[in-house]
Write a protein that holds these residues in place. Sequence first.
Motif, mmCIF file in Angstrom:
data_model
loop_
_atom_site.group_PDB
_atom_site.id
_atom_site.type_symbol
_atom_site.label_atom_id
_atom_site.label_comp_id
_atom_site.label_asym_id
_atom_site.label_seq_id
_atom_site.Cartn_x
_atom_site.Cartn_y
_atom_site.Cartn_z
ATOM 1 N N LEU A 34 35.824 40.814 32.757
ATOM 2 C CA LEU A 34 36.634 41.929 32.276
ATOM 3 C C LEU A 34 37.162 42.765 33.442
ATOM 4 O O LEU A 34 38.335 43.154 33.466
ATOM 5 C CB LEU A 34 35.819 42.801 31.318
ATOM 6 N N ALA A 35 36.320 43.022 34.438
ATOM 7 C CA ALA A 35 36.747 43.812 35.589
ATOM 8 C C ALA A 35 37.800 43.073 36.406
ATOM 9 O O ALA A 35 38.739 43.689 36.919
ATOM 10 C CB ALA A 35 35.538 44.147 36.459
ATOM 11 N N ILE A 36 37.675 41.750 36.540
ATOM 12 C CA ILE A 36 38.677 40.985 37.285
ATOM 13 C C ILE A 36 40.011 40.997 36.543
ATOM 14 O O ILE A 36 41.067 41.144 37.158
ATOM 15 C CB ILE A 36 38.166 39.546 37.533
ATOM 16 N N ILE A 37 39.975 40.890 35.238
ATOM 17 C CA ILE A 37 41.214 40.941 34.455
ATOM 18 C C ILE A 37 41.858 42.320 34.558
ATOM 19 O O ILE A 37 43.071 42.441 34.752
ATOM 20 C CB ILE A 37 40.936 40.560 32.985
ATOM 21 N N ILE A 38 41.057 43.370 34.457
ATOM 22 C CA ILE A 38 41.591 44.730 34.598
ATOM 23 C C ILE A 38 42.178 44.920 35.992
ATOM 24 O O ILE A 38 43.276 45.463 36.156
ATOM 25 C CB ILE A 38 40.493 45.776 34.312
ATOM 26 N N GLY A 39 41.460 44.468 37.011
ATOM 27 C CA GLY A 39 41.943 44.611 38.382
ATOM 28 C C GLY A 39 43.190 43.808 38.657
ATOM 29 O O GLY A 39 44.050 44.220 39.433
ATOM 30 N N TYR A 40 43.319 42.653 38.033
ATOM 31 C CA TYR A 40 44.504 41.817 38.244
ATOM 32 C C TYR A 40 45.764 42.541 37.805
ATOM 33 O O TYR A 40 46.796 42.455 38.455
ATOM 34 C CB TYR A 40 44.345 40.502 37.490
ATOM 35 N N GLY A 64 43.862 38.202 46.321
ATOM 36 C CA GLY A 64 43.157 37.827 47.534
ATOM 37 C C GLY A 64 41.695 38.200 47.540
ATOM 38 O O GLY A 64 41.120 38.631 46.524
ATOM 39 N N VAL A 65 41.085 38.028 48.702
ATOM 40 C CA VAL A 65 39.657 38.309 48.883
ATOM 41 C C VAL A 65 39.343 39.792 48.657
ATOM 42 O O VAL A 65 38.363 40.110 47.973
ATOM 43 C CB VAL A 65 39.188 37.822 50.267
ATOM 44 N N PRO A 66 40.134 40.743 49.213
ATOM 45 C CA PRO A 66 39.797 42.163 48.958
ATOM 46 C C PRO A 66 39.845 42.535 47.485
ATOM 47 O O PRO A 66 38.997 43.295 47.013
ATOM 48 C CB PRO A 66 40.858 42.941 49.751
ATOM 49 N N GLU A 67 40.797 41.979 46.757
ATOM 50 C CA GLU A 67 40.885 42.273 45.323
ATOM 51 C C GLU A 67 39.696 41.684 44.574
ATOM 52 O O GLU A 67 39.152 42.315 43.668
ATOM 53 C CB GLU A 67 42.193 41.720 44.747
ATOM 54 N N LEU A 68 39.279 40.480 44.961
ATOM 55 C CA LEU A 68 38.131 39.864 44.308
ATOM 56 C C LEU A 68 36.852 40.649 44.586
ATOM 57 O O LEU A 68 36.049 40.881 43.678
ATOM 58 C CB LEU A 68 37.969 38.414 44.765
ATOM 59 N N LEU A 69 36.645 41.076 45.830
ATOM 60 C CA LEU A 69 35.448 41.851 46.158
ATOM 61 C C LEU A 69 35.442 43.197 45.436
ATOM 62 O O LEU A 69 34.397 43.645 44.953
ATOM 63 C CB LEU A 69 35.347 42.056 47.667
ATOM 64 N N ALA A 70 36.599 43.840 45.361
ATOM 65 C CA ALA A 70 36.670 45.139 44.690
ATOM 66 C C ALA A 70 36.405 45.014 43.194
ATOM 67 O O ALA A 70 35.634 45.794 42.616
ATOM 68 C CB ALA A 70 38.038 45.768 44.928
ATOM 69 N N THR A 71 37.013 44.019 42.555
ATOM 70 C CA THR A 71 36.827 43.882 41.116
ATOM 71 C C THR A 71 35.420 43.389 40.774
ATOM 72 O O THR A 71 34.860 43.793 39.758
ATOM 73 C CB THR A 71 37.879 42.936 40.511
ATOM 74 N N ALA A 72 34.845 42.522 41.629
ATOM 75 C CA ALA A 72 33.475 42.064 41.365
ATOM 76 C C ALA A 72 32.476 43.203 41.558
ATOM 77 O O ALA A 72 31.483 43.294 40.825
ATOM 78 C CB ALA A 72 33.124 40.890 42.269
ATOM 79 N N SER A 73 32.720 44.071 42.520
ATOM 80 C CA SER A 73 31.852 45.236 42.697
ATOM 81 C C SER A 73 31.937 46.156 41.485
ATOM 82 O O SER A 73 30.909 46.629 40.978
ATOM 83 C CB SER A 73 32.249 46.012 43.953
ATOM 84 N N PHE A 74 33.156 46.390 41.017
ATOM 85 C CA PHE A 74 33.328 47.196 39.807
ATOM 86 C C PHE A 74 32.677 46.526 38.602
ATOM 87 O O PHE A 74 32.067 47.182 37.761
ATOM 88 C CB PHE A 74 34.816 47.454 39.542
#
Length: 92
Positions: A34-40, A64-74
């Motif tokens: 859900l967080a990755i979809i919201i971040g996308y 990219g990698v920064p977006e994946l790390l940010a959304t996975a942390s969230f």
Amino acid sequence: MFTSSLILAAQPTTPHTVAWSPSTALVMIFCNLLAIIIGYYAIQNPSKGPRLPIPQLASRKPFGVPELLATASFGHILGAGVILGLSNAGIL
């Protein structure tokens, strides 16, 4: 003496956590997806860092990698809150 009284004072305020189970893992996976979809859809300026070494979606927006790390942390923060809330409600 002082530290033992602090521990005794803080002990009743710690939440009860559930043990790991497949249902707990499913809740965490769902929250991360859900967080990755919201971040996308919510990240305004993507691809400021290195790209992921996997095939991208067929859209114009790179992820990219920064977006994946940010959304996975969230997603982990969101998942921890959901797991604690569901365990306190007695659902998990």
